[in-house]
Scaffold this motif. Structure first.
Motif, short mmCIF file in Angstrom:
data_model
loop_
_atom_site.label_atom_id
_atom_site.label_comp_id
_atom_site.label_asym_id
_atom_site.label_seq_id
_atom_site.Cartn_x
_atom_site.Cartn_y
_atom_site.Cartn_z
N ALA A 1 -27.93 57.80 -80.76
CA ALA A 1 -28.34 56.40 -80.65
C ALA A 1 -29.86 56.29 -80.81
CB ALA A 1 -27.90 55.82 -79.30
N GLU A 2 -30.33 56.74 -81.97
CA GLU A 2 -31.76 56.67 -82.29
C GLU A 2 -31.90 56.02 -83.65
OE1 GLU A 2 -35.81 59.42 -82.41
OE2 GLU A 2 -33.87 60.39 -82.25
N HIS B 1 -20.23 61.34 -82.23
CA HIS B 1 -20.85 61.77 -80.97
C HIS B 1 -22.36 61.78 -81.15
CE1 HIS B 1 -21.07 65.42 -83.31
NE2 HIS B 1 -19.75 65.47 -83.35
N GLY B 2 -23.07 62.06 -80.08
CA GLY B 2 -24.52 62.12 -80.14
C GLY B 2 -25.00 63.49 -80.60
N TYR B 3 -26.27 63.81 -80.29
CA TYR B 3 -26.86 65.01 -80.88
C TYR B 3 -28.19 65.33 -80.20
CZ TYR B 3 -27.40 68.30 -84.80
OH TYR B 3 -27.50 69.42 -85.60
N LYS B 4 -28.51 66.61 -80.10
CA LYS B 4 -29.80 67.04 -79.58
C LYS B 4 -30.65 67.59 -80.73
CE LYS B 4 -27.92 69.93 -76.69
NZ LYS B 4 -26.49 69.55 -76.84
N ILE B 5 -31.90 67.18 -80.80
CA ILE B 5 -32.83 67.75 -81.77
C ILE B 5 -34.01 68.35 -81.01
CG2 ILE B 5 -32.17 66.49 -83.83
CD1 ILE B 5 -34.29 64.40 -83.23
N GLY B 6 -33.69 69.36 -80.21
CA GLY B 6 -34.71 70.09 -79.47
C GLY B 6 -34.81 69.74 -78.01
N GLU B 7 -34.19 68.65 -77.58
CA GLU B 7 -34.22 68.29 -76.16
C GLU B 7 -33.59 69.40 -75.32
OE1 GLU B 7 -34.43 64.58 -78.57
OE2 GLU B 7 -32.99 66.25 -78.51
N TYR B 8 -34.19 69.69 -74.19
CA TYR B 8 -33.76 70.77 -73.29
C TYR B 8 -33.90 72.14 -73.98
CZ TYR B 8 -31.45 66.86 -70.86
OH TYR B 8 -31.16 65.67 -70.22
N GLY B 9 -34.66 72.19 -75.08
CA GLY B 9 -34.76 73.44 -75.83
C GLY B 9 -33.46 73.79 -76.53
N ALA B 10 -32.58 72.81 -76.71
CA ALA B 10 -31.26 73.03 -77.28
C ALA B 10 -31.07 72.16 -78.52
CB ALA B 10 -30.18 72.74 -76.24
N ILE C 1 -27.21 62.57 -73.86
CA ILE C 1 -27.66 62.43 -75.24
C ILE C 1 -26.59 62.87 -76.24
CG2 ILE C 1 -28.76 64.70 -75.55
CD1 ILE C 1 -31.15 63.11 -76.80
N ASP C 2 -25.62 63.65 -75.78
CA ASP C 2 -24.53 64.10 -76.65
C ASP C 2 -23.32 63.17 -76.65
OD1 ASP C 2 -25.96 66.28 -77.44
OD2 ASP C 2 -24.80 67.77 -76.35
N VAL C 3 -23.08 62.51 -75.53
CA VAL C 3 -21.87 61.66 -75.45
C VAL C 3 -22.16 60.18 -75.68
CG1 VAL C 3 -20.59 63.27 -74.00
CG2 VAL C 3 -21.99 61.51 -72.92
N ARG C 4 -23.40 59.77 -75.56
CA ARG C 4 -23.73 58.38 -75.89
C ARG C 4 -23.82 58.23 -77.40
NH1 ARG C 4 -29.32 55.04 -75.37
NH2 ARG C 4 -28.47 53.02 -75.94
N LYS D 1 -30.98 55.81 -65.69
CA LYS D 1 -31.24 54.37 -65.77
C LYS D 1 -32.32 54.06 -66.80
CE LYS D 1 -32.20 50.29 -62.97
NZ LYS D 1 -32.49 49.76 -61.60
N ASN D 2 -33.33 54.92 -66.90
CA ASN D 2 -34.47 54.63 -67.77
C ASN D 2 -34.64 55.62 -68.92
OD1 ASN D 2 -35.35 52.40 -66.12
ND2 ASN D 2 -36.04 53.93 -64.63
N SER D 3 -33.72 56.57 -69.06
CA SER D 3 -33.91 57.59 -70.09
C SER D 3 -32.59 58.27 -70.46
CB SER D 3 -34.90 58.65 -69.60
OG SER D 3 -35.02 59.70 -70.52
#
Length: 484
Positions: A38-39, A312-321, A330-333, A439-441
């Motif tokens: 969702a970006e 589904h969502g996706y990580k591009i480096g967040e959490y180092g993953a 971030i993966d399920v939204r 709530k905010n992130s």
């Protein structure tokens, strides 16, 4: 004579009624996007360049709290296309086709085809193209071509010569070519051909764009839209006290040629990959624009309902993953935009809804709007929300993710908090719990489960989770053997 006139009047009335019903049943066009988080510009992103999707959001309702049922391709798509959750289907991995297990489940294309619609699939819709072949009036298998740069083709040949079977090439490419040279440009052209072919029929058209799924391949002009130096490196910090299996080892990305096996990746490769992801999103956005323009030119927009969604969502480096394969927010939204046909009653445009909705709801929504009798579904029709975006709606949205055969991650959100339990798949014994504030992130860096000051929140979220995943339930149905 009187009887004959009555018969004529009756026939005329019946024909008019049928014509009216036909006119009220819209066409349906679904853009089903692969690995899109969702970006987008319409979701407030400062880095995404997505004018066509943003325009579509301005013509419909954008859902701010939409969730997939599992953050992996095959099960999430099966769930959307059957209206059944992964835990109902018992399929959690990408390796098991739907029809290998469920011969009699009625799918969305099957139901629409039975009711006189032309059903068309182009691009990636199901993960497995063998699924539901007979349910599509026309199935255009997604193209397989990928790399175009000579140096990348040589690298792949060298890997093959070295004994590597079916090697993956580089994780990104930016050849200076026209859109049609890469896969999504060809998919868009196929969709345009299908619209021209079926413009006089009632149709259900799924357009499955493959980007921004890896490899991050897009024409150079879309890379040039973005300044690589402007992308910020996300925090590589992992949430404190996170369950040991909460994140994957992102082997999907590590399998590409040239990607280091280190964890986390260094800043330079991270920024390049983020650049590539954004280039692919802009490339896909341009293809959406081409299909929408054709819809307008053919005068089909007035009676075509549009759904824009991601699996589904996706990580591009967040959490180092990287990639998906988890229960984190971030993966399920997912992004979800629904734009009714322009001649529809109660059509609302340019609204944002914070209602908790799920991809599994799409099945019931489409069947209600198109006036079809729907089989039993795990979702619920979103028509009331489409008519009133601010309506009070569900209290919870849930997802799952399996780790191997024996551990099931069950997760629930109320829109502000996410609570996850990792359970023994057979006994439902809780092996680990996580509570995160969102709530905010989209990101949260501290597991608050077990902390005294959050015990009331955790108790409430636990009850919401158990409304979908009761502890005294039967063992999780496993019709496949999930892998990490």
């Amino acid at each position: 004579m009187k009887k004959r006139l009555l018969f004529i009047c009756f026939t005329f009335t019946l024909v008019n009624t049928l014509l009216s019903q036909t006119q009220e049943s819209p066409n349906v066009l679904v853009f089903y996007i692969d690995d899109l988080r969702a970006e987008l510009g319409c979701y407030g992103s400062q880095t995404a360049i997505t004018p066509n999707i943003d325009k579509l959001a301005s013509e419909g309702i954008m859902f701010n709290k939409a969730y997939t049922q599992q953050a992996i391709c095959a099960p999430s798509r099966m769930s959307t296309l059957t209206g059944l959750r992964p835990e109902t289907l018992g399929i959690y991995s990408i390796f098991t086709p739907l029809r290998k297990i469920h011969k009699d489940v009625v799918t969305l294309p099957q139901l629409f085809k039975q009711n006189g619609y032309k059903t068309i699939s182009t691009g990636k819709v199901y993960h497995h193209t063998i699924d539901d072949k007979e349910s599509w009036s026309q199935l255009v298998v997604r193209p397989s071509k990928r790399y175009l740069k000579p140096e990348n083709l040589k690298a792949i040949e060298a890997l093959k010569a070295g004994g590597k079977k079916n090697p993956k090439g580089p994780a990104y490419e930016d050849a200076d070519v026209e859109d049609e040279a890469y896969v999504d440009g060809e998919i868009a052209n196929n969709a345009i051909k299908m619209l021209n072919k079926y413009k006089d029929d009632k149709f259900l058209l799924f357009v499955g764009f493959t980007k921004p799924h890896l490899p991050f391949i897009a024409p150079k002009k879309y890379w040039d839209m973005h300044d690589k130096s402007k992308f910020e490196i996300p925090s590589k910090e992992k949430p404190q006290n996170m369950y040991r299996l909460a994140l994957s080892k992102w082997g999907e990305l590590k399998g590409y040629h040239g990607i280091p096996k280190e964890d986390p990746l260094n800043d330079d490769i991270t920024r390049t990959l983020i650049h590539g992801y954004h280039a692919c999103v802009s490339y896909m956005d341009a293809q959406v624009g081409k299909v929408m323009q054709t819809l307008e030119e053919l005068d089909l927009r007035k009676n075509t309902m549009i759904i824009f969604m991601s699996d589904h969502g996706y990580k591009i480096g967040e959490y180092g993953a990287w990639c998906k394969h988890s229960n984190v927010e971030i993966d399920v939204r997912v992004p979800l935009i629904v734009s009714r046909e322009t001649n529809a009653k109660n059509r609302i445009s340019g609204e944002v809804s914070n209602a908790l909705v799920e991809n599994v709801d799409i099945f019931s929504t489409l069947t209600e709007i198109c006036g079809l009798e729907s089989p039993k579904s795990d979702g619920k029709s979103l028509v009331p929300v489409l008519d009133n975006p601010d309506i009070k709606w569900d209290e919870v949205a849930t997802s799952v993710f399996a780790r191997g055969k024996n551990i099931m991650g069950c997760t629930a959100t109320d829109g502000s908090w996410r609570y996850t339990e990792w359970r023994d798949s057979t006994t439902h014994e809780i092996l680990g719990a996580e509570l995160y504030a969102h709530k905010n992130s989209l990101l949260s860096f501290q597991n608050l489960s077990g902390k005294e000051e959050y015990k009331d929140v955790e108790k409430r979220m636990k009850a919401l989770l158990e409304s979908q995943f009761p502890r005294d339930a039967e063992p999780f149905l496993q019709n496949d053997q999930p892998r990490h």
